[in-house]
Design an enzyme around this catalytic site. Structure first.
Site, PDB file in Angstrom:
ATOM      1  N   TYR A  12       0.757  -1.271  -0.064  1.00  0.00           N
ATOM      2  CA  TYR A  12      -0.081   0.008   0.079  1.00  0.00           C
ATOM      3  C   TYR A  12       0.932   1.145  -0.231  1.00  0.00           C
ATOM      4  O   TYR A  12       1.988   1.061   0.342  1.00  0.00           O
ATOM      5  CB  TYR A  12      -1.070  -0.058   1.075  1.00  0.00           C
ATOM      6  CG  TYR A  12      -0.713  -0.310   2.632  1.00  0.00           C
ATOM      7  CD1 TYR A  12       0.632   0.033   3.000  1.00  0.00           C
ATOM      8  CD2 TYR A  12      -1.676  -0.518   3.556  1.00  0.00           C
ATOM      9  CE1 TYR A  12       0.952  -0.167   4.438  1.00  0.00           C
ATOM     10  CE2 TYR A  12      -1.195  -0.671   4.900  1.00  0.00           C
ATOM     11  CZ  TYR A  12       0.028  -0.329   5.419  1.00  0.00           C
ATOM     12  OH  TYR A  12       0.525  -0.572   6.580  1.00  0.00           O
ATOM     13  N   GLU A  13       0.193   2.546  -0.219  1.00  0.00           N
ATOM     14  CA  GLU A  13       0.634   3.698  -0.408  1.00  0.00           C
ATOM     15  C   GLU A  13       1.582   3.658  -1.551  1.00  0.00           C
ATOM     16  O   GLU A  13       2.647   4.534  -1.655  1.00  0.00           O
ATOM     17  CB  GLU A  13       1.484   4.246   0.582  1.00  0.00           C
ATOM     18  CG  GLU A  13       0.753   4.136   2.080  1.00  0.00           C
ATOM     19  CD  GLU A  13      -0.723   4.773   1.872  1.00  0.00           C
ATOM     20  OE1 GLU A  13      -0.844   5.836   1.080  1.00  0.00           O
ATOM     21  OE2 GLU A  13      -1.592   4.189   2.750  1.00  0.00           O
ATOM     22  N   GLY A  14       1.247   2.759  -2.525  1.00  0.00           N
ATOM     23  CA  GLY A  14       2.108   2.618  -3.858  1.00  0.00           C
ATOM     24  C   GLY A  14       3.095   1.573  -3.650  1.00  0.00           C
ATOM     25  O   GLY A  14       3.894   1.334  -2.768  1.00  0.00           O
TER      26      GLY A  14
END
Length: 591
Positions: A436-438
């Site tokens: 997550y968050e890229g």
């Protein structure tokens, strides 16, 4: 065993290596005296061990519970009380703006607290963690009216915040979002659409939740240029009315089960535009970049707890005799700590954890300098380092955080595979941080495909200048030749990308992940050289803490001997290019 904050290592880095304890000399941080910083470290460690960690096991075994009849979510046993104590202690306001009730302390201190929170209960730590990103986005981009309405309660922890990006049909490619924002007569907007994987989208820790939502206006251009950002509260502050922003269910996950990961349905919910129309992506990156640094601390926090668990087990577990003769002659066997293969795993955990902590706190220090230093050129240079290190901190610390937890499970052997020991939860919890968050592949592309070229290459030049400047200023630098070799290796990789990337972007794509890892290992080598050099200086001065300082020197030796040589393989991987990677035809994958 119980988690204990690694205060000795943190103090060594902050005070002796990085000089963060001198930030009080900057006007913005005049209250951050060494005594105050030390008091904060002590209390944060106590809160993490005594208040937060006891909620970790219930968070995993019970998880969050969704109640479809009310579209509500309850958090596990102990979460509400622990969150209340965390808020009352002022921890949510630590580095937040003073004008809205924050304490205005250095961001580096928040990095330390983030690590401790994630070490003791990652799931619980995510609620205030993402709120902090919402605070930053609103403070930087919101109107005075929005700031006055929301910031004080978000900073105090009375309310929490979310970031609502992903939709069922699109993840990273946010240009494909379908959530709509229709103007209303009163200057607000009606938000309609579905978002998924929303951390803290619904819970019972606070009475209100402030959603920052990406959506498109009726006249929006296609793609990411048509995205706008909106504030959509669960409860309308002016009336207390429930806004139709409903949780449609919880995601079923392998880990972080105490974190409410929600499907959110916005059914004509009332929202307010943040900043200018169609500027949502730029605004959201304020939140995303902060979240990426926080996620890096998640990886480090889990790795630290895994190391403490595996070290405690290795000291107590008796099995076989040492290859050099009994070390526990009065016992039936020796502790497994004496065996070289177990030591190999533990040393990897210890040395990487301390190197990653140095990397994270170095980035935090640069963030503080970029904001608070009175000299514009210093601020600019520090900001360059923050920009180029953000994807490195996020990706490397979560990659190695997961790997170190997995290594710790191996130290425990069969015991580690059971739920009787806490380390298997760390492995499950830590896996998401790489996604997550890229995803970490996206972080690598951000570094190699975007950051290297920014400002005509100034960011990477400043990183090289920082590392070579240390060598110029310290002729006695520990592991000098090893660090020089690492810097030259990174320079060669950077040159290769610069020569091959412009004509063929796939070459950058193929090189990105090994390049990010090479960058991380090189910067950590620089920081291990600094740690070992500082340790020798303090030993020569008779400063005490002999065991810590000698352990630092041994750990640095291990890093340069056993871990840093990976950079040569990474350079070979980069130079090999994309040929074999991209060569298979579509019908050759499953022959």
């Amino acid at each position: 065993m119980s988690y204990q904050a690694p205060l000795n290592d943190i103090r060594f880095l902050l005070n002796d290596v990085l000089g963060v304890n001198q930030l009080h000399e900057l006007p913005n941080y005049s209250e951050a005296t060494p005594d105050l910083i030390d008091a904060i470290l002590e209390e944060a460690g106590r809160v993490a061990a005594e208040v937060i960690q006891p909620t970790n096991r219930p968070g995993d075994t019970e998880g969050c519970q969704f109640h479809p009849e009310t579209a509500s979510v309850t958090t596990p046993t102990g979460f509400k009380e622990a969150y209340r104590q965390f808020v009352e202690g002022g921890w949510t306001a630590l580095d937040a703006p003073v004008a809205y009730g924050g304490q205005g302390l250095p961001h580096t201190l928040k990095f330390v607290v983030d690590e401790m929170m994630c070490s003791s209960n990652l799931s619980l730590g995510m609620y205030p963690g993402l709120t902090h990103g919402a605070i930053s986005a609103l403070h930087e981009h919101g109107s005075d009216a929005l700031k006055d309405t929301y910031l004080e309660k978000l900073i105090s922890g009375e309310w929490t915040g979310t970031m609502c990006l992903t939709e069922p049909q699109c993840g990273t490619d946010l240009g494909l979002i379908r959530t709509k924002a229709t103007p209303a007569d009163d200057g607000s907007y009606r938000i309609e659409g579905t978002k998924i994987w929303i951390t803290g989208g619904e819970h019972d820790l606070t009475d209100n939740i402030v959603h920052l939502v990406l959506a498109k206006l009726p006249d929006a251009p296609k793609g990411t240029k048509g995205i706008s950002l909106f504030v959509v509260p669960k409860v309308l502050p002016e009336t207390g009315e429930r806004n139709p922003a409903w949780c449609g269910g919880l995601e079923h996950k392998m880990g972080i089960k105490g974190s409410a990961t929600c499907v959110m349905n916005f059914e004509g919910a009332k929202g307010w535009l943040v900043g200018q129309p169609h500027d949502g992506m730029r605004q959201m990156f304020t939140m995303m970049n902060e979240a990426r640094l926080m996620v890096g601390m998640q990886g480090l926090g889990l790795a630290e707890t895994a190391f403490q668990e595996s070290l405690g087990f290795a000291r107590e577990r008796l099995q076989s005799r040492s290859l050099s003769g009994p070390k526990n002659p009065d016992g039936a066997a020796d502790p497994v700590l004496v065996h070289p293969d177990v030591r190999r795993m533990l040393m990897r955990q210890k040395v990487l954890n301390e190197g990653m902590r140095a990397l994270a706190l170095f980035a935090g220090q640069q963030l503080d300098l970029s904001i608070a230093h009175p000299d514009e050129s210093v601020r600019e240079s520090a900001d360059d380092l923050v920009q180029i290190l953000t994807p490195v901190v996020k990706a490397f610390l979560t990659d190695e955080g997961f790997n170190n937890a997995n290594t710790g499970l191996q130290v425990l052997g069969g015991a580690g595979f059971t739920t009787d020991w806490p380390i298997e939860q760390l492995v499950r919890d830590g896996r998401i941080a790489r996604i997550y968050e890229g995803t970490n592949g996206i972080q690598a592309m951000d570094l190699a495909g975007r950051k290297l070229a920014l400002k005509n290459g100034r960011l990477i030049r400043n990183l090289f200048k920082t590392m070579t400047g240390f060598l110029s200023d310290h002729e006695d630098a520990a592991h000098r030749e090893g660090l020089k070799h690492a810097i030259r290796t990174l320079e060669k990789a950077t040159t290769w990308i610069g020569e091959n990337g412009p004509s063929d972007p796939e070459q950058v794509g193929a090189a990105a992940t090994p390049y990010l890892r090479l960058t991380a290992l090189t910067v950590i080598a620089y920081l291990w050289s600094r740690q070992a050099t500082t340790a020798q200086r303090l030993l020569d001065a008779g400063a005490g803490q002999t065991d810590l300082l000698k352990a630092k020197q041994t750990s640095a030796q291990y890093y340069f001997d056993k871990l840093l040589p990976e950079i040569d393989w990474l350079l070979a991987d980069i130079r090999d290019g994309k040929a074999s990677l991209m060569a298979l035809e579509d019908d050759q994958w499953a022959v």
